[in-house]
Design a protein around this motif. Structure first.
Motif, PDB file in Angstrom:
ATOM      1  N   ALA A 105       0.828  -1.211   0.000  1.00 27.37           N
ATOM      2  CA  ALA A 105       0.000   0.000   0.000  1.00 27.37           C
ATOM      3  C   ALA A 105       0.861   1.259   0.000  1.00 27.37           C
ATOM      4  O   ALA A 105       0.354   2.359  -0.199  1.00 27.37           O
ATOM      5  CB  ALA A 105      -0.934  -0.002   1.210  1.00 27.37           C
ATOM      6  N   GLY A 106       2.153   1.115   0.248  1.00 26.79           N
ATOM      7  CA  GLY A 106       3.061   2.262   0.272  1.00 26.79           C
ATOM      8  C   GLY A 106       3.335   2.796   1.657  1.00 26.79           C
ATOM      9  O   GLY A 106       3.988   3.822   1.811  1.00 26.79           O
ATOM     10  N   ALA A 129      -1.568  -8.241  16.510  1.00 24.73           N
ATOM     11  CA  ALA A 129      -0.452  -7.365  16.156  1.00 24.73           C
ATOM     12  C   ALA A 129      -0.807  -5.924  16.493  1.00 24.73           C
ATOM     13  O   ALA A 129      -1.927  -5.481  16.249  1.00 24.73           O
ATOM     14  CB  ALA A 129      -0.130  -7.470  14.667  1.00 24.73           C
ATOM     15  N   LYS A 130       0.150  -5.230  17.082  1.00 27.27           N
ATOM     16  CA  LYS A 130       0.021  -3.799  17.349  1.00 27.27           C
ATOM     17  C   LYS A 130       1.242  -3.127  16.756  1.00 27.27           C
ATOM     18  O   LYS A 130       2.345  -3.674  16.827  1.00 27.27           O
ATOM     19  CB  LYS A 130      -0.014  -3.513  18.851  1.00 27.27           C
ATOM     20  CG  LYS A 130      -1.229  -4.018  19.559  1.00 27.27           C
ATOM     21  CD  LYS A 130      -1.149  -3.656  21.036  1.00 27.27           C
ATOM     22  CE  LYS A 130      -2.353  -4.178  21.785  1.00 27.27           C
ATOM     23  NZ  LYS A 130      -2.309  -3.787  23.198  1.00 27.27           N
ATOM     24  N   GLY A 131       1.048  -1.946  16.203  1.00 28.73           N
ATOM     25  CA  GLY A 131       2.197  -1.271  15.634  1.00 28.73           C
ATOM     26  C   GLY A 131       1.912   0.168  15.283  1.00 28.73           C
ATOM     27  O   GLY A 131       0.815   0.681  15.490  1.00 28.73           O
ATOM     28  N   ILE A 132       2.928   0.790  14.731  1.00 25.20           N
ATOM     29  CA  ILE A 132       2.831   2.158  14.234  1.00 25.20           C
ATOM     30  C   ILE A 132       3.217   2.122  12.761  1.00 25.20           C
ATOM     31  O   ILE A 132       4.245   1.563  12.388  1.00 25.20           O
ATOM     32  CB  ILE A 132       3.750   3.116  15.008  1.00 25.20           C
ATOM     33  CG1 ILE A 132       3.349   3.150  16.483  1.00 25.20           C
ATOM     34  CG2 ILE A 132       3.712   4.524  14.391  1.00 25.20           C
ATOM     35  CD1 ILE A 132       4.279   3.946  17.364  1.00 25.20           C
ATOM     36  N   VAL A 133       2.370   2.726  11.957  1.00 32.58           N
ATOM     37  CA  VAL A 133       2.570   2.763  10.512  1.00 32.58           C
ATOM     38  C   VAL A 133       2.615   4.221  10.070  1.00 32.58           C
ATOM     39  O   VAL A 133       1.788   5.029  10.502  1.00 32.58           O
ATOM     40  CB  VAL A 133       1.408   2.031   9.788  1.00 32.58           C
ATOM     41  CG1 VAL A 133       1.572   2.096   8.285  1.00 32.58           C
ATOM     42  CG2 VAL A 133       1.320   0.588  10.256  1.00 32.58           C
ATOM     43  N   SER A 134       3.584   4.570   9.223  1.00 29.19           N
ATOM     44  CA  SER A 134       3.612   5.922   8.658  1.00 29.19           C
ATOM     45  C   SER A 134       3.100   5.848   7.227  1.00 29.19           C
ATOM     46  O   SER A 134       3.405   4.917   6.484  1.00 29.19           O
ATOM     47  CB  SER A 134       5.007   6.534   8.721  1.00 29.19           C
ATOM     48  OG  SER A 134       5.905   5.842   7.891  1.00 29.19           O
ATOM     49  N   LEU A 135       2.308   6.848   6.872  1.00 29.82           N
ATOM     50  CA  LEU A 135       1.663   6.873   5.566  1.00 29.82           C
ATOM     51  C   LEU A 135       2.275   7.935   4.671  1.00 29.82           C
ATOM     52  O   LEU A 135       2.564   9.039   5.133  1.00 29.82           O
ATOM     53  CB  LEU A 135       0.171   7.188   5.705  1.00 29.82           C
ATOM     54  CG  LEU A 135      -0.669   6.309   6.612  1.00 29.82           C
ATOM     55  CD1 LEU A 135      -2.113   6.778   6.583  1.00 29.82           C
ATOM     56  CD2 LEU A 135      -0.567   4.862   6.206  1.00 29.82           C
ATOM     57  N   PRO A 136       2.413   7.629   3.379  1.00 35.39           N
ATOM     58  CA  PRO A 136       2.804   8.682   2.444  1.00 35.39           C
ATOM     59  C   PRO A 136       1.630   9.651   2.292  1.00 35.39           C
ATOM     60  O   PRO A 136       0.485   9.325   2.624  1.00 35.39           O
ATOM     61  CB  PRO A 136       3.083   7.921   1.143  1.00 35.39           C
ATOM     62  CG  PRO A 136       2.298   6.666   1.257  1.00 35.39           C
ATOM     63  CD  PRO A 136       2.225   6.343   2.724  1.00 35.39           C
ATOM     64  N   ASP A 137       1.901  10.837   1.772  1.00 37.79           N
ATOM     65  CA  ASP A 137       0.871  11.863   1.651  1.00 37.79           C
ATOM     66  C   ASP A 137      -0.335  11.409   0.826  1.00 37.79           C
ATOM     67  O   ASP A 137      -1.452  11.848   1.073  1.00 37.79           O
ATOM     68  CB  ASP A 137       1.455  13.140   1.026  1.00 37.79           C
ATOM     69  CG  ASP A 137       2.453  13.817   1.947  1.00 37.79           C
ATOM     70  OD1 ASP A 137       2.375  13.604   3.181  1.00 37.79           O
ATOM     71  OD2 ASP A 137       3.321  14.552   1.432  1.00 37.79           O
ATOM     72  N   ASP A 138      -0.109  10.544  -0.143  1.00 39.97           N
ATOM     73  CA  ASP A 138      -1.191  10.156  -1.050  1.00 39.97           C
ATOM     74  C   ASP A 138      -1.940   8.891  -0.609  1.00 39.97           C
ATOM     75  O   ASP A 138      -2.716   8.333  -1.379  1.00 39.97           O
ATOM     76  CB  ASP A 138      -0.652   9.979  -2.466  1.00 39.97           C
ATOM     77  CG  ASP A 138       0.407   8.889  -2.566  1.00 39.97           C
ATOM     78  OD1 ASP A 138       0.918   8.440  -1.520  1.00 39.97           O
ATOM     79  OD2 ASP A 138       0.728   8.488  -3.702  1.00 39.97           O
ATOM     80  N   LEU A 139      -1.747   8.411   0.622  1.00 38.20           N
ATOM     81  CA  LEU A 139      -2.430   7.202   1.091  1.00 38.20           C
ATOM     82  C   LEU A 139      -3.369   7.551   2.238  1.00 38.20           C
ATOM     83  O   LEU A 139      -2.932   8.020   3.290  1.00 38.20           O
ATOM     84  CB  LEU A 139      -1.422   6.138   1.544  1.00 38.20           C
ATOM     85  CG  LEU A 139      -2.016   4.814   2.033  1.00 38.20           C
ATOM     86  CD1 LEU A 139      -2.760   4.100   0.899  1.00 38.20           C
ATOM     87  CD2 LEU A 139      -0.931   3.908   2.597  1.00 38.20           C
ATOM     88  N   GLY A 142      -8.113   4.737   5.204  1.00 39.58           N
ATOM     89  CA  GLY A 142      -9.071   3.739   4.726  1.00 39.58           C
ATOM     90  C   GLY A 142      -8.476   2.801   3.688  1.00 39.58           C
ATOM     91  O   GLY A 142      -8.775   1.600   3.667  1.00 39.58           O
ATOM     92  N   ALA A 143      -7.614   3.329   2.836  1.00 43.69           N
ATOM     93  CA  ALA A 143      -6.957   2.497   1.824  1.00 43.69           C
ATOM     94  C   ALA A 143      -5.993   1.509   2.474  1.00 43.69           C
ATOM     95  O   ALA A 143      -5.857   0.372   2.019  1.00 43.69           O
ATOM     96  CB  ALA A 143      -6.224   3.372   0.811  1.00 43.69           C
ATOM     97  N   LEU A 144      -5.349   1.936   3.551  1.00 42.97           N
ATOM     98  CA  LEU A 144      -4.462   1.021   4.275  1.00 42.97           C
ATOM     99  C   LEU A 144      -5.269  -0.109   4.907  1.00 42.97           C
ATOM    100  O   LEU A 144      -4.883  -1.277   4.819  1.00 42.97           O
ATOM    101  CB  LEU A 144      -3.673   1.773   5.351  1.00 42.97           C
ATOM    102  CG  LEU A 144      -2.783   0.902   6.238  1.00 42.97           C
ATOM    103  CD1 LEU A 144      -1.680   0.237   5.417  1.00 42.97           C
ATOM    104  CD2 LEU A 144      -2.188   1.721   7.373  1.00 42.97           C
TER     105      LEU A 144
END
Length: 161
Positions: A105-106, A129-139, A142-144
């Motif tokens: 998903a990027g 699972a627990k975690g921290i995810v960083s998203l690019p500006d265009d994601l 909801g898409a993740l």
């Protein structure tokens, strides 16, 4: 730096004393004991002229495997960060599929903790699972979620800012 060693009393004390003795400042760490082994990730600040001496002192510690690198300041921290929580039936390859969906998903998986837990009422093991995810500006978040849900219909996925 990363530290691996058979778990025993005093590992953190030894590491912190070595860092302090060399003039370093312990900034951040994540440490755990798993299957009788100690594993740690540390971020230490030290003036450039003393970095090589600190690395040599750490690598000289008996019974520990240490990998240290010298890096500059952290990169771009402006990305949106989300707390991720995923629960579902356990199966071989679930971490592989989950991480592939996130990367596909990027997004970048920055922190991850996984465990098998007893399912309420049924008692069979479930994956959590627990975690921290960083998203690019265009994601969008909801898409993740949609990308992660392709791993299996049984997954319950929650993300929070």
């Amino acid at each position: 730096m990363t530290v691996l060693a058979p778990d025993r009393t005093g590992i953190v004390q030894t590491l912190s004393q070595t860092v302090a003795d060399c003039g370093g400042n312990w900034l951040e760490s994540r440490m755990a004991r798993l299957a009788g082994q100690f594993a740690g990730i540390l971020k230490v600040e030290i003036v450039e002229e003393k970095a090589a001496a600190l690395i040599a002192a750490l690598e000289g510690l008996e019974g520990m495997s240490i990998h240290a690198t010298i890096e500059g300041p952290d990169g771009d921290t402006s990305r949106e960060h989300l707390n991720l929580d995923v629960v579902g039936n356990d199966r071989p390859g679930i971490v592989k599929a989950l991480s592939a969906a996130i990367a596909g998903a990027g997004a970048n998986l920055e922190d991850l903790q996984t465990a098998l837990e007893s399912a309420p009422m049924a008692g069979h093991p479930i994956f959590h699972a627990k975690g921290i995810v960083s998203l690019p500006d265009d994601l969008a978040p909801g898409a993740l979620i949609e990308a992660i849900e392709t791993v299996g219909e049984d997954l319950n996925v929650t993300v929070e800012e």
